[in-house]
Design a protein around this motif. Structure first.
Motif, mmCIF file in Angstrom:
data_model
loop_
_atom_site.group_PDB
_atom_site.id
_atom_site.type_symbol
_atom_site.label_atom_id
_atom_site.label_comp_id
_atom_site.label_asym_id
_atom_site.label_seq_id
_atom_site.Cartn_x
_atom_site.Cartn_y
_atom_site.Cartn_z
ATOM 1 N N PHE A 74 10.127 2.816 -9.814
ATOM 2 C CA PHE A 74 9.213 3.903 -9.466
ATOM 3 C C PHE A 74 8.444 3.542 -8.206
ATOM 4 C CE2 PHE A 74 6.178 7.270 -10.077
ATOM 5 C CZ PHE A 74 6.822 8.187 -10.905
ATOM 6 N N TYR A 75 8.364 4.463 -7.241
ATOM 7 C CA TYR A 75 7.651 4.171 -5.993
ATOM 8 C C TYR A 75 6.206 3.814 -6.315
ATOM 9 C CZ TYR A 75 4.975 8.593 -5.863
ATOM 10 O OH TYR A 75 4.094 9.606 -6.129
ATOM 11 N N ARG A 76 5.620 3.008 -5.462
ATOM 12 C CA ARG A 76 4.222 2.648 -5.673
ATOM 13 C C ARG A 76 3.436 2.918 -4.399
ATOM 14 N NH1 ARG A 76 1.358 -3.197 -5.518
ATOM 15 N NH2 ARG A 76 -0.701 -2.309 -5.327
ATOM 16 N N ILE A 77 2.381 3.700 -4.534
ATOM 17 C CA ILE A 77 1.499 3.971 -3.397
ATOM 18 C C ILE A 77 0.056 3.842 -3.869
ATOM 19 C CG2 ILE A 77 0.594 5.766 -1.856
ATOM 20 C CD1 ILE A 77 3.199 4.910 -0.805
ATOM 21 N N ASP A 78 -0.698 2.987 -3.210
ATOM 22 C CA ASP A 78 -2.147 2.937 -3.417
ATOM 23 C C ASP A 78 -2.756 2.091 -2.322
ATOM 24 O OD1 ASP A 78 -2.131 0.109 -4.341
ATOM 25 O OD2 ASP A 78 -0.986 0.971 -5.988
ATOM 26 N N THR A 79 -4.082 2.169 -2.251
ATOM 27 C CA THR A 79 -4.785 1.443 -1.196
ATOM 28 C C THR A 79 -5.171 0.033 -1.642
ATOM 29 O OG1 THR A 79 -6.878 2.322 -1.997
ATOM 30 C CG2 THR A 79 -5.780 3.562 -0.245
ATOM 31 N N ALA A 80 -4.830 -0.329 -2.881
ATOM 32 C CA ALA A 80 -5.282 -1.613 -3.417
ATOM 33 C C ALA A 80 -4.523 -2.771 -2.777
ATOM 34 C CB ALA A 80 -5.090 -1.639 -4.928
ATOM 35 N N ARG A 122 -12.338 8.746 -10.216
ATOM 36 C CA ARG A 122 -12.600 7.478 -9.522
ATOM 37 C C ARG A 122 -11.887 6.347 -10.248
ATOM 38 N NH1 ARG A 122 -16.652 6.132 -6.173
ATOM 39 N NH2 ARG A 122 -17.693 8.104 -6.614
ATOM 40 N N SER A 123 -11.288 5.451 -9.466
ATOM 41 C CA SER A 123 -10.585 4.327 -10.080
ATOM 42 C C SER A 123 -11.485 3.105 -10.114
ATOM 43 C CB SER A 123 -9.321 4.005 -9.293
ATOM 44 O OG SER A 123 -9.681 3.435 -8.062
ATOM 45 N N ALA A 124 -11.054 2.102 -10.871
ATOM 46 C CA ALA A 124 -11.834 0.867 -10.987
ATOM 47 C C ALA A 124 -12.037 0.220 -9.621
ATOM 48 C CB ALA A 124 -11.119 -0.106 -11.925
ATOM 49 N N GLU A 145 0.742 -1.980 -11.971
ATOM 50 C CA GLU A 145 0.767 -1.339 -10.644
ATOM 51 C C GLU A 145 0.821 0.187 -10.708
ATOM 52 O OE1 GLU A 145 4.889 -3.153 -11.295
ATOM 53 O OE2 GLU A 145 2.820 -3.579 -11.831
ATOM 54 N N HIS A 146 1.075 0.718 -11.904
ATOM 55 C CA HIS A 146 1.069 2.180 -12.036
ATOM 56 C C HIS A 146 -0.165 2.669 -12.797
ATOM 57 C CE1 HIS A 146 4.815 2.679 -9.970
ATOM 58 N NE2 HIS A 146 5.380 1.777 -10.746
ATOM 59 N N GLY A 147 -1.187 1.808 -12.898
ATOM 60 C CA GLY A 147 -2.482 2.302 -13.357
ATOM 61 C C GLY A 147 -3.019 1.798 -14.669
ATOM 62 N N VAL A 184 -5.184 3.210 -17.928
ATOM 63 C CA VAL A 184 -5.161 4.683 -17.979
ATOM 64 C C VAL A 184 -5.133 5.258 -16.563
ATOM 65 C CG1 VAL A 184 -6.325 6.766 -18.851
ATOM 66 C CG2 VAL A 184 -6.556 4.617 -20.110
ATOM 67 N N ARG A 185 -4.297 6.273 -16.361
ATOM 68 C CA ARG A 185 -4.235 6.962 -15.079
ATOM 69 C C ARG A 185 -4.157 8.469 -15.308
ATOM 70 N NH1 ARG A 185 1.170 6.362 -11.856
ATOM 71 N NH2 ARG A 185 -0.119 7.548 -10.420
ATOM 72 N N MET A 186 -4.353 9.217 -14.269
ATOM 73 C CA MET A 186 -4.175 10.666 -14.338
ATOM 74 C C MET A 186 -2.775 11.027 -13.857
ATOM 75 S SD MET A 186 -7.420 12.785 -14.135
ATOM 76 C CE MET A 186 -7.289 13.497 -12.513
ATOM 77 N N SER A 230 -4.674 13.821 -7.240
ATOM 78 C CA SER A 230 -4.577 14.015 -8.692
ATOM 79 C C SER A 230 -4.278 12.781 -9.523
ATOM 80 C CB SER A 230 -3.480 15.046 -8.993
ATOM 81 O OG SER A 230 -2.207 14.508 -8.694
ATOM 82 N N ALA A 231 -3.485 11.847 -8.989
ATOM 83 C CA ALA A 231 -2.843 10.860 -9.867
ATOM 84 C C ALA A 231 -3.587 9.526 -9.946
ATOM 85 C CB ALA A 231 -1.401 10.638 -9.413
ATOM 86 N N THR A 232 -4.904 9.576 -10.006
ATOM 87 C CA THR A 232 -5.738 8.369 -9.976
ATOM 88 C C THR A 232 -5.322 7.308 -11.002
ATOM 89 O OG1 THR A 232 -7.527 9.737 -9.205
ATOM 90 C CG2 THR A 232 -8.131 7.550 -10.018
ATOM 91 N N LYS A 233 -4.965 6.151 -10.494
ATOM 92 C CA LYS A 233 -4.585 5.016 -11.346
ATOM 93 C C LYS A 233 -5.857 4.216 -11.653
ATOM 94 C CE LYS A 233 -1.296 3.756 -8.189
ATOM 95 N NZ LYS A 233 -0.074 3.060 -7.705
ATOM 96 N N TRP A 234 -5.853 3.476 -12.746
ATOM 97 C CA TRP A 234 -7.015 2.663 -13.158
ATOM 98 C C TRP A 234 -8.267 3.543 -13.202
ATOM 99 C CZ3 TRP A 234 -4.626 1.351 -8.302
ATOM 100 C CH2 TRP A 234 -3.472 0.585 -8.455
#
Ligand SMILES: Nc1nc2c(c(=O)[nH]1)N[C@H]1C(S)=C(S)[C@@H](COP(=O)(O)O)O[C@H]1N2
Ligand SMILES: [Mo]
Length: 538
Positions: free
Chosen positions: A256-262, A345-347, A380-382, A385-387, A397-401
């Motif tokens: 699964f692709y992974r995109i986030d700023t972390a 908001r994520s962790a 890595e996918h949240g 819990v994620r949205m 929409s898809a906020t991880k953590w």
């Protein structure tokens, strides 16, 4: 020239025997250390300090390591065009590249500290003190950090690097006696320390990587297993065409692709996790993980898509999500009139702004997801819990953590990417992609299977067509789907002829609208255009 060791004297004694020079083997006054060696001392001391800090940060939180903390604050401070440029040109490599740059700059400053310390011991602090102050500041302002333990890694770096630098610089000196003969013993001690520190740094970084990879989803002790869903969604056999090279209907989590700023994947403990619904609500709600699992969780298959996906790109994936419909918690919180957006908001402080109506709509299965394809969310996918909201790009929409839902308005608040030049609202655009044959590939002549996926989440795909060399559009055969919220596999058999050909596809959504041929870049609200594949039939 009357040195006892001059060749002339040696020649004067035909036997070649000479008394050894009668000279005391005392170290001479400290000679200057070569700049190269001083710099090397600084690099090794800094590297060892940073490795120790990274290792300790495994306990105090991954965002508290000096390099990560500084990298994260740099992203926060970067001007929008630079962030977007990095995201576009480097794609998945943007994070490693930034970490490598920060590390290299730190090591270069370490070399400078080494040069200064070789001149005068305490001069090294001219570089070390501001660097340490910067790191402490960066770690203490980390949104996921727990102060003051977030300061520990930087302090450890100092405790390791500063004495090490002194010891190295001390031993780098005095490597020759006054008579010019090398002090091999001192040299050995210096090299031992240098080698030992380098080895420790490499082992430390390796151990840090191993620990980081091991601590993942499900590592929380005493965690209840995922409950059986109260509503399941069976994937029909007809959803999977099973064509080699075609994206599987359900994407395995590892692909699964992974995109986030972390910069480093946030590590959120499920046992300590809570989600709060705050803002414009009548009754603020807080829920913990065990309570979330005890509610009737539902399963829903949804295809996530990234707004940065180029035409034909692979930043989309389909999974079976298990979670609690967000609308149930929002109903308990009772949003007040005037609210039209939920800022999740994520962790790690990241935010997304989602239209409130998309989350309260009983016909849109927006989830607070805990499971992905039958397992707890991967870190890595949240995890935990994620949205997941059908029909909206991940950035809105898809906020991880996810740890907080703030009921607010588009007039009052913005998600992370909006001030960086991306639209406040991001409905997913109708798109289709050719997976096989691959671009620039060669296929044998005769009947060639052309296949791919098409998506129009929450609207549904009604048709897909393919054309060769911009000829007439030909209808493709569609596979089944679980709902309008997923992508749809399609295939078409091409009676090919030898030579080079251009294949293109287009999709029609359930409202009858055809995918536009107009080309648009990903910013500000998603790319458009037809996916084209060049193939040689040989
Ligand atoms: N905390 C957090 N959640 C986030 C993001 C992020 O940067 N931070 N990126 C979003 C974006 S842009 C996308 S496309 C999806 C991607 O989810 P995935 O990595 O599980 O595929 O996550 C979303 N959730
Ligand atoms: Mo995204």
């Amino acid at each position: 020239m009357n040195s006892v060791t001059s060749p002339a004297d040696a020649a004067a004694d035909p036997s070649g025997h000479q008394p050894p020079p009668k000279q005391a083997r005392t170290p001479p006054p400290r000679p200057a250390t070569s700049p190269r060696l001083a710099g090397l001392c600084g690099v090794v001391a800094t590297g060892t300090g940073l490795a120790a800090a990274a290792l300790v940060a495994q306990a105090t939180g991954p965002g508290s390591a000096p390099v990560t903390a500084i990298g994260n604050r740099l992203i926060d401070l970067m001007p929008a065009p630079l962030v977007n440029w990095g995201k576009e040109t480097l794609g998945h490599a943007d994070k490693p590249v930034l970490l490598v740059i920060v590390t290299l700059v730190a090591l270069a400053l370490g070399a400078l500290a080494g040069l200064l310390a070789a001149r005068r011991r305490h001069l090294g602090w001219v570089v070390i003190a501001p660097l340490a102050a910067l790191s402490l500041l960066a770690a203490s302002t980390d949104p996921a950090a727990s102060f003051p333990s977030s300061l520990v890694p930087t302090l450890v770096a100092l405790v390791v690097a500063v004495p090490l630098l002194s010891a190295l610089v001390e031993r780098a000196h005095s490597r020759t006696f006054a008579d010019g003969t090398p002090d091999t013993e001192a040299r050995r001690r210096f090299l031992t320390l240098l080698g030992g520190a380098t080895t420790a740094a490499v082992v430390g970084v390796g151990a840090e990587r191993v620990i980081d990879a091991r601590v993942g989803a499900g590592s929380d002790a005493g965690l209840p297993p995922l409950p059986t869903p109260s509503a399941t969604e069976a994937v029909p056999a007809g959803a999977e065409l099973g064509i080699a090279g075609l994206s599987p209907y359900v994407t395995p989590a590892k692909d699964f692709y992974r995109i986030d700023t972390a910069l480093v994947v946030p590590r959120v403990s499920a046992t300590k996790w809570t989600l709060s619904i705050v803002g414009q609500v009548r009754k603020p709600v807080t829920i913990d993980y065990a309570t979330l699992l005890s509610r009737g969780l539902v399963e829903h298959v949804t295809t996530l898509t990234c707004v940065s996906n180029e035409v034909g790109g692979n930043l989309a994936g389909n999974a079976v999500w298990l979670g609690l419909p967000v609308r149930e918690l929002l109903a308990e919180a009772e949003p007040l009139p005037g609210a039209d957006m939920v800022l999740s908001r994520s962790a790690d402080g990241w935010t997304a702004g989602t239209p409130l109506e998309a989350l309260t709509d009983p016909h849109r299965q927006a989830l607070l997801a805990v499971g992905m394809n039958g397992k707890p969310l991967p870190r890595e996918h949240g995890y935990p819990v994620r949205m997941v909201v059908p029909g909206l790009y991940g950035y809105v929409s898809a906020t991880k953590w996810v740890v907080e839902l703030k009921v607010t308005s588009f007039a009052a608040d913005q998600g992370y990417w909006t001030p960086l030049g991306w639209s406040a609202k991001g409905p997913i655009k109708l798109a289709s992609r050719i997976d096989v044959p691959v671009n620039s590939g060669t296929v044998p002549s005769g009947d060639v299977v052309v296949a791919g996926v098409a998506w129009a989440q929450h609207t549904g795909v009604r048709a897909v067509e393919v054309r060769v060399d911009e000829g007439p559009w030909q209808p493709a055969t569609l596979a089944e789907v679980t709902s309008a919220d997923t992508w749809r596999q399609w295939h078409w058999t091409w009676p090919s002829t030898r030579g080079r050909h251009l294949l293109q596809c287009r999709a029609q959504d359930a409202t009858g609208a055809w995918q536009t041929e107009d080309q648009a870049p990903p910013a500000p609200d998603g790319a458009t255009g037809l996916h084209s594949v060049d193939v040689v039939v040989g």
